[in-house]
Scaffold this active site. Sequence first.
Site, PDB file in Angstrom:
ATOM      1  N   HIS A 229       0.867  -1.192   0.000  1.00  0.00           N
ATOM      2  CA  HIS A 229       0.000   0.000   0.000  1.00  0.00           C
ATOM      3  C   HIS A 229       0.899   1.236   0.000  1.00  0.00           C
ATOM      4  O   HIS A 229       1.598   1.467  -0.972  1.00  0.00           O
ATOM      5  CB  HIS A 229      -0.925  -0.071   1.214  1.00  0.00           C
ATOM      6  N   HIS A 268      -2.638  -2.104  -9.797  1.00  0.00           N
ATOM      7  CA  HIS A 268      -3.583  -1.445  -8.887  1.00  0.00           C
ATOM      8  C   HIS A 268      -4.852  -2.267  -8.846  1.00  0.00           C
ATOM      9  O   HIS A 268      -5.255  -2.846  -9.854  1.00  0.00           O
ATOM     10  CB  HIS A 268      -3.914  -0.021  -9.381  1.00  0.00           C
ATOM     11  N   ASP A 324       2.699   5.459  -6.856  1.00  0.00           N
ATOM     12  CA  ASP A 324       3.972   5.291  -6.131  1.00  0.00           C
ATOM     13  C   ASP A 324       5.184   5.159  -7.031  1.00  0.00           C
ATOM     14  O   ASP A 324       6.316   5.154  -6.541  1.00  0.00           O
ATOM     15  CB  ASP A 324       3.868   4.046  -5.234  1.00  0.00           C
TER      16      ASP A 324
HETATM   17  C1  SDX Z   1      -1.550   2.185  -3.451  1.00  0.00           C
HETATM   18  O1  SDX Z   1      -6.286   0.962  -3.283  1.00  0.00           O
HETATM   19  C2  SDX Z   1      -5.776   2.116  -3.476  1.00  0.00           C
HETATM   20  O2  SDX Z   1      -6.436   3.040  -3.937  1.00  0.00           O
HETATM   21  C3  SDX Z   1      -4.297   2.228  -3.100  1.00  0.00           C
HETATM   22  C4  SDX Z   1      -3.629   3.531  -3.484  1.00  0.00           C
HETATM   23  C5  SDX Z   1      -4.199   4.689  -2.707  1.00  0.00           C
HETATM   24  O3  SDX Z   1      -4.056   5.820  -3.199  1.00  0.00           O
HETATM   25  O4  SDX Z   1      -4.671   4.469  -1.578  1.00  0.00           O
HETATM   26  O5  SDX Z   1      -3.762   3.773  -4.873  1.00  0.00           O
HETATM   27  C6  SDX Z   1      -2.152   3.493  -3.148  1.00  0.00           C
HETATM   28  O6  SDX Z   1      -1.535   1.323  -2.603  1.00  0.00           O
HETATM   29  C7  SDX Z   1      -1.021   1.964  -4.848  1.00  0.00           C
HETATM   30  C8  SDX Z   1      -0.464   0.520  -5.002  1.00  0.00           C
HETATM   31  C9  SDX Z   1       0.949   0.526  -4.453  1.00  0.00           C
HETATM   32  N1  SDX Z   1       1.469  -0.862  -4.409  1.00  0.00           N
HETATM   33  C10 SDX Z   1       2.406  -1.272  -5.273  1.00  0.00           C
HETATM   34  O7  SDX Z   1       2.851  -0.602  -6.219  1.00  0.00           O
HETATM   35  C11 SDX Z   1       2.928  -2.673  -4.994  1.00  0.00           C
HETATM   36  C12 SDX Z   1       3.011  -3.455  -6.321  1.00  0.00           C
HETATM   37  N2  SDX Z   1       1.629  -3.656  -6.759  1.00  0.00           N
HETATM   38  C13 SDX Z   1       1.012  -4.913  -6.476  1.00  0.00           C
HETATM   39  O8  SDX Z   1       1.401  -5.513  -5.291  1.00  0.00           O
HETATM   40  C14 SDX Z   1      -0.450  -4.985  -6.851  1.00  0.00           C
HETATM   41  O9  SDX Z   1      -0.578  -4.435  -8.078  1.00  0.00           O
HETATM   42  C15 SDX Z   1      -1.476  -4.379  -5.925  1.00  0.00           C
HETATM   43  C16 SDX Z   1      -1.324  -4.866  -4.506  1.00  0.00           C
HETATM   44  C17 SDX Z   1      -1.418  -2.914  -5.973  1.00  0.00           C
HETATM   45  C18 SDX Z   1      -2.810  -4.847  -6.468  1.00  0.00           C
HETATM   46  O10 SDX Z   1      -2.820  -6.216  -6.266  1.00  0.00           O
HETATM   47  P1  SDX Z   1      -3.905  -7.103  -6.975  1.00  0.00           P
HETATM   48  O11 SDX Z   1      -5.259  -6.488  -6.842  1.00  0.00           O
HETATM   49  O12 SDX Z   1      -3.730  -8.525  -6.529  1.00  0.00           O
HETATM   50  O13 SDX Z   1      -3.470  -7.015  -8.479  1.00  0.00           O
HETATM   51  P2  SDX Z   1      -4.232  -7.714  -9.613  1.00  0.00           P
HETATM   52  O14 SDX Z   1      -5.338  -8.591  -9.124  1.00  0.00           O
HETATM   53  O15 SDX Z   1      -4.581  -6.646 -10.615  1.00  0.00           O
HETATM   54  O16 SDX Z   1      -3.100  -8.690 -10.235  1.00  0.00           O
HETATM   55  C19 SDX Z   1      -3.355  -9.244 -11.492  1.00  0.00           C
HETATM   56  C20 SDX Z   1      -2.126 -10.035 -11.834  1.00  0.00           C
HETATM   57  C21 SDX Z   1      -1.731 -11.055 -10.802  1.00  0.00           C
HETATM   58  O17 SDX Z   1      -0.970 -12.009 -11.541  1.00  0.00           O
HETATM   59  P3  SDX Z   1      -1.660 -13.474 -11.842  1.00  0.00           P
HETATM   60  O18 SDX Z   1      -2.004 -14.083 -10.503  1.00  0.00           O
HETATM   61  O19 SDX Z   1      -2.877 -13.158 -12.679  1.00  0.00           O
HETATM   62  O20 SDX Z   1      -0.600 -14.249 -12.593  1.00  0.00           O
HETATM   63  O21 SDX Z   1      -0.994  -9.145 -11.934  1.00  0.00           O
HETATM   64  C22 SDX Z   1      -0.010  -9.541 -10.997  1.00  0.00           C
HETATM   65  C23 SDX Z   1      -0.728 -10.349  -9.941  1.00  0.00           C
HETATM   66  O22 SDX Z   1       0.189 -11.237  -9.317  1.00  0.00           O
HETATM   67  N3  SDX Z   1       0.551  -8.320 -10.456  1.00  0.00           N
HETATM   68  C24 SDX Z   1       1.842  -8.005 -10.499  1.00  0.00           C
HETATM   69  C25 SDX Z   1       1.939  -6.747  -9.912  1.00  0.00           C
HETATM   70  N4  SDX Z   1       0.724  -6.337  -9.533  1.00  0.00           N
HETATM   71  C26 SDX Z   1      -0.133  -7.331  -9.870  1.00  0.00           C
HETATM   72  N5  SDX Z   1       2.927  -8.681 -10.968  1.00  0.00           N
HETATM   73  C27 SDX Z   1       4.110  -8.055 -10.852  1.00  0.00           C
HETATM   74  N6  SDX Z   1       4.281  -6.834 -10.303  1.00  0.00           N
HETATM   75  C28 SDX Z   1       3.225  -6.155  -9.826  1.00  0.00           C
HETATM   76  N7  SDX Z   1       3.405  -4.961  -9.287  1.00  0.00           N
END
Ligand code: SDX
Length: 390
Positions: A229, A268, A324
């Site tokens: 997050h 996201h 971020d």
């Molecule tokens: C913030 O919610 C908000 O509004 C948050 C925020 C706010 O202003 O409050 O916007 C702030 O938290 C932004 C996010 C910051 N976090 C990161 O940058 C960390 C890296 N991002 C990921 O951990 C991830 O994208 C999340 C946690 C943000 C979202 O996770 P999800 O919902 O599980 O992502 P998804 O379901 O869209 O994933 C789809 C696929 C999955 O792969 P498969 O299982 O289908 O093979 O994409 C993959 C995920 O594993 N994936 C990533 C990835 N993010 C998702 N793979 C590699 N790197 C990534 N960053």
Amino acid sequence: EPGLAVYDPGFTNTASTRSSVTFIDGDKGILEYRGYPIEQLAEKSTFLEVAYLLIHGELPTKEQHDQWVHEITFHTFVHENVKSLMQGFRYDAHPMGMLLSSVGALSTFYPEARNISDPAVRHEQVVRMIAKMPTLGAWSFRHAQGKPYVYPDNDLSYTENFLSMLFKMSEPKYDPDPRLAKALDVLLILHADHEQNCSTNAVRSVGSSQVDPYSAVSAGIAALYGPLHGGANEAVLKMLKRIGSKENIPAFIEGVKNGDEKLMGFGHRVYKNYDPRATIIKKACDDVFEVTGVNPLLEIAQELEKIALEDEYFVKRKLYPNVDFYSGLIYEALQFPPEMFTVLFAIGRTPGWLAQWSELVDDKEQKIARPKQIYTGDRRLEFVPAAERW
Ligand code: SDX
């Protein structure tokens, strides 16, 4: 089983939440605070005006704005005992841990804050928290550096005062570069609210027990502390430093595809398009780097983004830069260490947390958060006393 709810790993604390604070269209990359597009607010407003908009639901008149700024300016000081509490932390305490604890401690200094049904009491706590966050954030920074805490200088604007409490040394009055103060103000606007994200959900869930707002916001700070997050901006800088050069990007990307790495700052839960805040922050980079010089990690970030946006793995999963991805580059150029990046996020998000908390308190239909459960354990086992089991 018949009647078993469909398990949704994204289903966390409450079902869908009604709110009129922030609108996001994740597919189109749209973000609006109380109906105003983020691009217009970032370009034309100020953080304190946006805070007023989020909390009160409309833009202030001149009188309302001036009164709001006056009240916040004169609540920036923190009780000396809170300062003593902060001085008790280890020298290397993470600033987010200090912020989390000191905001929670404020609940003991304002016991009247528990009277959340009184709008005047709520207003006073909202003003206090918006006003004191920069002071607590700056003091956690000074603590980590072993430097004396700098008291607020109420002649300065909100972000200038924050920069003064962070960086003032022996000069009689800190004179921040207005371009850096402006860039910081824009960054705070971009972080001010974001619908039902993890930390806001924590504030709402804890707030639904009718606890005081300091305790509810400290729950939000705890959630934001997590690397998935708010902690992602710190993780992005560490990732870019670990990659080290553009030549190492292909190997890193392979690591992401193998599941050994995450591309921090990408992806996201809601945006399946470019995060509009990332676009604005990229532009703010240029303004800041004019003053500070270009952050050498920028070219790695830009190359990483270029490659990722063309790579099927990311395109298929709709992974785009989020808020971020670039913010850490600016913070580092502004001389913040990585462990301070999430503190900046928390200062920005405070009006959003408080707007959502106020909306929750005002919602007479709101009940205490009690998530549904899908039970997956054993049932009706026969207990055998220890003496017969061993
Ligand atoms: C913030 O919610 C908000 O509004 C948050 C925020 C706010 O202003 O409050 O916007 C702030 O938290 C932004 C996010 C910051 N976090 C990161 O940058 C960390 C890296 N991002 C990921 O951990 C991830 O994208 C999340 C946690 C943000 C979202 O996770 P999800 O919902 O599980 O992502 P998804 O379901 O869209 O994933 C789809 C696929 C999955 O792969 P498969 O299982 O289908 O093979 O994409 C993959 C995920 O594993 N994936 C990533 C990835 N993010 C998702 N793979 C590699 N790197 C990534 N960053």
